[in-house]
Every structure is written in C-alpha cells, then in structure tokens.
Design a protein around this motif. Structure first.
Motif, short mmCIF file in Angstrom:
data_model
loop_
_atom_site.label_atom_id
_atom_site.label_comp_id
_atom_site.label_asym_id
_atom_site.label_seq_id
_atom_site.Cartn_x
_atom_site.Cartn_y
_atom_site.Cartn_z
N MET A 1 -5.10 5.36 1.64
CA MET A 1 -4.57 5.61 2.99
C MET A 1 -4.77 4.40 3.85
N ALA A 80 -4.75 -0.84 -7.74
CA ALA A 80 -5.16 0.56 -7.56
C ALA A 80 -6.10 1.00 -8.68
N VAL A 258 -8.44 13.35 6.62
CA VAL A 258 -8.58 12.05 7.28
C VAL A 258 -7.22 11.34 7.33
N ALA A 323 3.53 9.36 -7.33
CA ALA A 323 3.22 8.02 -7.87
C ALA A 323 2.26 7.24 -6.98
N HIS A 324 2.29 7.52 -5.68
CA HIS A 324 1.44 6.73 -4.77
C HIS A 324 0.15 7.46 -4.38
N ALA A 325 -0.15 8.55 -5.07
CA ALA A 325 -1.38 9.28 -4.71
C ALA A 325 -2.59 8.37 -4.85
C1 HEM Z 1 -11.65 9.89 2.05
C2 HEM Z 1 -11.19 8.73 1.60
C3 HEM Z 1 -9.75 8.46 1.29
C4 HEM Z 1 -8.63 9.10 1.73
C5 HEM Z 1 -8.53 10.30 2.66
C6 HEM Z 1 -7.49 8.46 1.09
C7 HEM Z 1 -6.18 8.85 1.25
C8 HEM Z 1 -5.10 8.26 0.62
C9 HEM Z 1 -3.74 8.70 0.74
C10 HEM Z 1 -3.28 9.89 1.57
C11 HEM Z 1 -2.97 7.88 0.00
C12 HEM Z 1 -1.46 7.97 -0.19
C13 HEM Z 1 -0.76 7.19 0.89
C14 HEM Z 1 0.71 7.37 0.85
O1 HEM Z 1 1.25 8.06 -0.02
O2 HEM Z 1 1.38 6.79 1.74
C15 HEM Z 1 -3.84 6.89 -0.58
C16 HEM Z 1 -3.42 5.86 -1.39
C17 HEM Z 1 -4.28 4.97 -1.98
N1 HEM Z 1 -5.66 4.95 -1.91
FE1 HEM Z 1 -6.82 6.22 -0.88
N2 HEM Z 1 -7.95 7.42 0.32
C18 HEM Z 1 -9.33 7.40 0.40
C19 HEM Z 1 -10.18 6.53 -0.24
C20 HEM Z 1 -9.80 5.56 -1.12
C21 HEM Z 1 -10.69 4.70 -1.82
C22 HEM Z 1 -12.22 4.75 -1.77
C23 HEM Z 1 -9.92 3.84 -2.56
C24 HEM Z 1 -10.43 2.77 -3.46
C25 HEM Z 1 -10.05 2.63 -4.72
C26 HEM Z 1 -8.53 4.19 -2.30
C27 HEM Z 1 -7.44 3.56 -2.89
C28 HEM Z 1 -6.13 3.92 -2.67
C29 HEM Z 1 -5.00 3.20 -3.25
C30 HEM Z 1 -5.08 1.96 -4.14
C31 HEM Z 1 -3.83 3.86 -2.82
C32 HEM Z 1 -2.39 3.48 -3.11
C33 HEM Z 1 -1.91 4.09 -4.41
C34 HEM Z 1 -0.50 3.64 -4.73
O3 HEM Z 1 0.30 3.39 -3.82
O4 HEM Z 1 -0.22 3.55 -5.91
N3 HEM Z 1 -8.50 5.22 -1.41
N4 HEM Z 1 -5.14 7.15 -0.19
#
Ligand code: HEM
Length: 381
Positions: A1, A80, A258, A323-325
C-alpha cells in the motif's frame, strides 16, 4: 500500500461517515461529489481489483513513481517477492528482540500511534538499510519517518521544509542506490539492495527512491498503524483480550483497514454493477465499507474477534486482491500478532486520552491516544 500514503489527496475525519451515508442512500456503487465513483460491495470490489477483463489500467499504488509506474512489471514482481522473503527471514531471525522493544516503546505507557511506528522502525531499520549504509543516509531516512510517515506528520510541517527534506532524501538515497549497483553480483542485504539490484539498466534514480519509500511506508507506517489499531481496540474492549492475537489483528484490520481506498483508472467503457463507466474516470474501491457491508458481516461495526474462528472471509481485502495484492501481508500481520501476544502475556492494556476520531488520510491511522500497560498478576483465560 504505502505509496498511497504519498499520492492520494488528504482527507478529514468526516469522510468515513459521509461515505457510509452515501452508500446507505445510493447503494454499493455511488458517487462522492468531487471525488468520483466508489465501490462498497466486496464482490464488485474484488472484480475491479482482479481486473480480469482489462477494464482498468494496470495499476498498483505501491509502484507509483513521479512519472508513472516502475517498469517493467518483472522488476516490480522481483522486488515484491524478494522484499517479502528478506523481511520474513529478518523477522524470524530477530524475534527475540521484541520483548525489549515492547519494554522500550510501549510499557508502561506510550503516545500512540507514533510509539508503534517507532517500535517498527527500530525493529526493521536494519532490514531497510543494513549496517554498511552510510550513517548520513540512515539519518535522513529517520527524518522521513518523523516528518512524513507518522500519522499527521505532514500537517505539522510547512510545505517548504517538506520539500527540502524530500530533496535531501532523494539525493542521499539515489546516490546510495548507485553505489549498491556497482556490485550487482551480491545477494540483497537489505531492502534498498532489493530495489537497487532489481532495476533495469537506464532506470531513473528517482524511481528507485520512490519504491524504497513505499517499502518504508509499508513496514514502519502501515504495519505500525496496524499494531496500534489492534492495541487500541483491545484497550477499548478488555473482555476480548483473551482472543487469539491473530484474530485480534484481523478484526482490527477489518474494522480499520489501514489501506482503505484503492483507485483504479478506467481503461475501457463498461458497466460497473448498475453504473456505466468511461475512460478518464477513476473507480475507488473502498475496503472500509466492504469490511462493514451489512450483507456480508453480522454486527458489522462490532469488535468481534471470534468471527475469525472459522478461518478467512471472502469479503476481507485489507491487502488488496489479485495480481497486485500485497506480498508483505503475512509478515505484517505476523509481526503485529507477535507484539500483541507479548503485550497481552504480561500486561493489561488501557486506552487513555482517546482522541476519538480516526486519523483519516491516504492511510487510516488510530486517533491520537495513550496506551497504559499494567503488569498482570494472574493468568489470562
Ligand atoms: C499492515 C501493513 C500493510 C498493508 C495494510 C498493506 C496493504 C497493501 C495493499 C492494499 C496493497 C495493494 C495495493 C493496490 O492494489 O493498489 C499492497 C501492495 C503491496 N505491498 Fe503491502 N501492505 C502492508 C505491508 C507491506 C509490507 C510489510 C510489505 C513488504 C514486503 C509490503 C509490500 C507490498 C508490495 C510489494 C505490494 C505491491 C504488489 C504488486 O503490485 O505486485 N506491504 N499492500
């Protein structure tokens, strides 16, 4: 996010009740005056995010840069995956540090949610920037945490001072990225390496910084807010403190996701439920409303960790969908649950000076409040 935290417009506490009222009045796909179409139905939300028919532009805020998105997609996927693996290994190896961090940052009392962000920063700092990093780079990133990651930090600083910090941070991190790429053969030692080594030749250094800052927001910001929300809700509902920590974390994420709003630009004209959408529009998937949808959740506004007894729920999308989760979901929830378990094993949690209103910005942070941790005398149920 995380990079959502830098790209979406600022919003105030009245927005969530307004969205709920519009949903009640107009149904699961509704228009917010001046802010476009919003989706509250969980199944439709997932269909938008899955984007199986290519109706929306390929999109994830996480990889957003000043000029578009980090390219190519293979570099995004590598970052990722490797970021997830590095953090998973790091947190497993350093779990023994958590009791000390609870003692330093949370007990016997702390100003939240900032203390939770600080705890995460101290814990994960070396995973973000390892010991070989120049001290000046670490120092400027610490300033970014204070002045951009903490809830409400941006509003506390003038535009000029923010722009100057941004300039210094980009210059320091871009130079450090270039240095890391001088030896492309090494395995990533920290998250900046993960980004630096995955970039294609001819990359824009500012893109590298944008993605690293997304990782900073995700680890220190979002994960800190999740930890803080969970302790806040336990403090407000002490009768639930005996529930499994993982269920407490999930229920906190359900009520207060969040990452609560994901924008998707429309690429092709199509019907979105009852509404026709056209290119040029952006559809906003609202996880906050999907998580409180009365057709999917009994007692949707109640804090009921027991609802997770039967496992996952199809209307739950705090980490996006498709795919983007989020690849960091397991690390983030696991870490929050580990800290909550440690706290509840030794302390009763109380909430004092409750600011009452969530801090609603691009990320959803708890109200400013204090937690008080009182050592427990007996066993918890
Ligand atoms: C409570 C903590 C977190 C929340 C609420 C969260 C939430 C999200 C959400 C909602 C997305 C999707 C965004 C979209 O579809 O536009 C996302 C994508 C992503 N998050 Fe998290 N995230 C958190 C922590 C982390 C952590 C610790 C990492 C470290 C590895 C991370 C790495 C990523 C990556 C790399 C993507 C992109 C995936 C892609 O586009 O293939 N996130 N996150």
């Amino acid at each position: 996010m995380s990079s959502t935290a830098r790209s979406a417009p600022p919003v105030g506490p009245g927005l969530l009740p307004l969205l709920a009222r519009l949903r009640d009045r107009d149904g699961d796909v509704f228009t917010v005056p001046g802010a476009g179409l919003h989706v509250a139905d969980p199944a439709l939300a997932k269909a938008v995010l899955a984007n199986a028919g290519g109706d929306f532009a390929e999109h994830s805020d996480f990889f957003a840069t000043a000029t578009g998105f980090l390219a190519p997609r293979q570099a995004q996927q590598r970052i990722a995956r490797e970021a997830r693996d590095l953090l998973a290994a790091y947190t497993a190896a350093h779990a023994a540090d958590l009791p000390r961090l609870v003692g330093t940052h949370l007990a016997p009392g702390a100003a939240m949610p900032d203390a939770a962000n600080r705890l995460l920063h101290e814990h994960l700092g070396p995973a973000l920037l390892g010991p070989a990093t120049a001290p000046a780079v670490r120092a400027v990133v610490a300033e970014v945490v204070t002045h951009a990651v903490l809830a409400g930090a941006r509003q506390r600083r003038g535009r000029l001072r923010r722009a100057l910090l941004r300039h210094r941070a980009y210059a320091a991190l871009a130079a450090e990225t270039t240095r890391r790429r001088a030896d492309p053969a090494h395995d990533p030692a920290d998250l900046l390496d993960v980004v630096a080594l995955a970039l294609p030749d001819g990359y824009d250094p500012a893109d590298a910084v944008d993605v690293f800052l997304s990782l900073l927001f995700a680890t220190v910001g979002s994960t800190g807010f999740l930890l803080s929300w969970t302790l806040y809700l336990v403090g407000r509902h002490p009768d639930q403190a005996g529930a499994p920590p993982a269920a407490l974390v999930r229920e906190a994420l359900r009520l207060w996701p969040v990452a609560w709003l994901f924008g998707r630009p429309v690429a092709r004209a199509h019907d979105l439920g009852p509404v026709r959408v056209e290119p040029g529009q952006t559809v906003h998937v609202c996880a906050y409303l999907a998580h409180r949808h009365p057709g999917h959740w009994p007692e949707p506004d109640g804090f009921r960790p027991d609802r997770w007894r039967d496992g996952p729920h199809g209307a739950f999308l705090p980490f996006g969908f498709g795919a983007h989760a989020c690849t960091g979901a397991a690390v983030a929830t696991g870490l929050a649950a580990d800290v909550v378990a440690l706290v509840l094993a030794s302390y009763d949690v109380a909430v004092l000076d409750d600011g009452g209103q969530p801090q609603v910005g691009p990320a959803l942070a708890p109200p400013p409040h204090r937690v008080r941790l009182t050592p427990r005398s007996g066993e918890r149920r």
